[in-house]
Design a protein around this motif. Structure first.
Motif, short mmCIF file in Angstrom:
data_model
loop_
_atom_site.label_atom_id
_atom_site.label_comp_id
_atom_site.label_asym_id
_atom_site.label_seq_id
_atom_site.Cartn_x
_atom_site.Cartn_y
_atom_site.Cartn_z
N ASN A 106 0.76 -1.09 -0.02
CA ASN A 106 -0.07 -0.07 -0.13
C ASN A 106 0.89 1.26 0.01
O ASN A 106 0.57 2.15 -0.69
N SER A 107 1.83 1.44 0.83
CA SER A 107 2.72 2.51 1.12
C SER A 107 3.75 2.49 -0.22
O SER A 107 4.25 3.69 -0.43
N HIS A 108 3.93 1.62 -1.16
CA HIS A 108 4.70 1.63 -2.35
C HIS A 108 3.80 1.45 -3.68
O HIS A 108 4.30 1.18 -4.59
N SER A 109 2.44 1.84 -3.39
CA SER A 109 1.53 1.83 -4.73
C SER A 109 2.01 2.70 -5.59
O SER A 109 1.79 2.57 -7.00
N TYR A 110 2.73 3.75 -5.33
CA TYR A 110 3.38 4.61 -6.39
C TYR A 110 4.19 3.82 -7.20
O TYR A 110 4.54 4.69 -8.37
N ALA A 111 4.89 3.02 -6.83
CA ALA A 111 5.90 2.38 -7.80
C ALA A 111 5.39 1.16 -8.42
O ALA A 111 6.05 0.35 -9.03
N LEU A 112 4.23 0.86 -8.43
CA LEU A 112 3.71 -0.27 -9.03
C LEU A 112 3.93 -0.39 -10.58
O LEU A 112 4.09 -1.43 -11.11
N ASP A 113 4.12 0.72 -11.25
CA ASP A 113 4.30 0.77 -12.70
C ASP A 113 5.84 0.44 -12.91
O ASP A 113 6.04 0.17 -14.26
N THR A 114 6.45 0.24 -11.99
CA THR A 114 7.99 -0.23 -12.16
C THR A 114 8.10 -1.77 -11.81
O THR A 114 9.23 -2.13 -12.10
N PHE A 115 7.30 -2.29 -11.04
CA PHE A 115 7.28 -3.54 -10.73
C PHE A 115 7.27 -4.68 -11.77
O PHE A 115 6.57 -4.36 -12.98
N LYS A 116 8.11 -5.61 -11.59
CA LYS A 116 8.24 -6.60 -12.74
C LYS A 116 7.49 -7.95 -12.47
O LYS A 116 7.03 -8.32 -11.08
N GLU A 117 7.03 -8.62 -13.32
CA GLU A 117 6.74 -10.01 -13.12
C GLU A 117 7.66 -10.87 -12.60
O GLU A 117 8.90 -10.47 -12.67
N ALA A 118 7.45 -11.86 -11.99
CA ALA A 118 8.53 -12.81 -11.24
C ALA A 118 9.47 -13.23 -11.99
O ALA A 118 10.37 -13.86 -11.72
N ASN A 119 9.32 -13.36 -13.31
CA ASN A 119 10.32 -13.52 -14.19
C ASN A 119 11.55 -12.44 -14.31
O ASN A 119 12.43 -12.79 -15.17
N GLY A 120 11.19 -11.59 -14.03
CA GLY A 120 11.96 -10.13 -13.88
C GLY A 120 12.42 -9.70 -15.37
O GLY A 120 13.10 -8.92 -15.28
N ILE A 121 11.60 -9.79 -16.19
CA ILE A 121 11.56 -9.39 -17.48
C ILE A 121 10.50 -8.39 -17.85
O ILE A 121 10.60 -7.26 -18.17
#
Length: 320
Positions: A278-293
């Motif tokens: 919740n506190s890092h929802s601002y960064a969700l657009d940088t999160f990767k799938e678990a494959n890291g790609i």
């Protein structure tokens, strides 16, 4: 909804021995169905791509030409992150000798000595569908991206996914035909082309689990169970995200955050993970799938769906 430590302990349990054997039975039956096409196993038994996973695989080689197929478990069963309400086993059936490539600008097949494959009389998916139907009969049905095989007491329901090897040479500067990032390409009946990286997903999940004192996959199973419970209780946002997306969501939480709460009760650790998201929802657009790609939320709709789910989970989850 209030949850107890015993409830979360139950949700976090891994694959049972019975389910493990049913998965093996499913992949072996797919392999045995393909062999009449003129293939034989490269090794005498199923192997695991990575230890501490259920990533069983087998390589099949043609007895008359250079064709090669890799058959392996992917998805939640291979990653050992399934929950009891998940039944289908995903089995990738990968055509290895014919592959799809991607290069950096100015590079082509000629740099690597690759040539276009000669067209075949039927598609690879058609070929696999016929082979499976010859074995399983009316238990087989063709779907957009896969071929479904109904299970029984001996084997799990299975989705066989005929696909082709994907080779990304974008970061190879030496024209080395072995220096690529490997994935799979699924050519759906709808015409859509999907590129996935299941083998990297399995490897990264194993490494994350070890690095977090084996709490990562426990928390993934709990998160997936929460999604099903939320759906059962009419929380609409739970339908906007997939189990795979939630597994990837937790993969993005730093390892030290799991380790910080490793001596705490699971109900508390899970609440802290939700707080982190919740506190890092601002960064969700940088999160990767678990494959890291691939990006986890590559478009605005997926990003909004994920934020909505996290907000709903905060309200839904309480613990004693």
């Amino acid at each position: 909804m209030k949850f107890t430590e015993s409830m979360l302990n139950n949700y976090s349990q891994p694959l049972s021995n019975t389910e493990d054997q049913q998965c093996k039975n499913a992949i072996n039956m797919v392999i045995n169905s393909i062999k009449p096409l003129g293939f034989q196993e490269k090794s005498t038994s199923l192997e695991k791509m990575y230890s501490d996973t259920y990533s069983y695989y087998q390589v099949l080689e043609s007895t008359s030409n250079n064709r090669k197929i890799k058959v392996f478990l992917q998805g939640s069963y291979a990653n050992n992150t399934n929950v009891r309400t998940q039944s289908d086993v995903d089995i990738a059936v990968v055509e290895e000798d014919i592959f799809t490539t991607h290069y950096r600008q100015g590079v082509s097949d000629a740099n690597y000595g690759f040539v276009n494959a000669q067209p075949r009389s039927q598609s690879f998916k058609d070929e696999i569908e016929i082979a499976l139907t010859n074995t399983f009969g009316s238990d087989v049905s063709r779907e957009n991206k896969s071929i479904k095989i109904n299970g029984n007491s001996y084997r799990k329901d299975a989705d066989a996914v005929p696909c082709r090897r994907y080779k990304d040479f974008s970061f190879d500067y030496y024209d080395n035909p072995t220096n690529y990032v490997g994935g799979i390409v699924i050519n759906a009946d709808s015409g859509e082309e999907i590129i996935n990286y299941p083998e990297q997903h399995i490897r990264n999940g194993k490494e994350k689990n070890v690095a977090t004192n084996h709490y990562y996959k426990k928390m993934v199973r709990i998160m997936k169970k929460m999604r099903y419970l939320m759906k059962d209780n009419g929380v609409s946002s739970a339908s906007g995200v997939s189990s795979f997306a939630l597994e990837s969501l937790l993969w993005n939480i730093p390892n030290e955050y799991y380790l910080e709460f490793k001596d705490c009760r699971k109900v508390f650790m899970f609440s802290k993970l939700i707080e982190y998201l919740n506190s890092h929802s601002y960064a969700l657009d940088t999160f990767k799938e678990a494959n890291g790609i691939k990006l986890l939320c590559p478009n605005r709709d997926m990003l909004n769906n994920m934020k909505s789910f996290i907000n709903s989970l905060i309200t839904f989850y309480e613990y004693e």
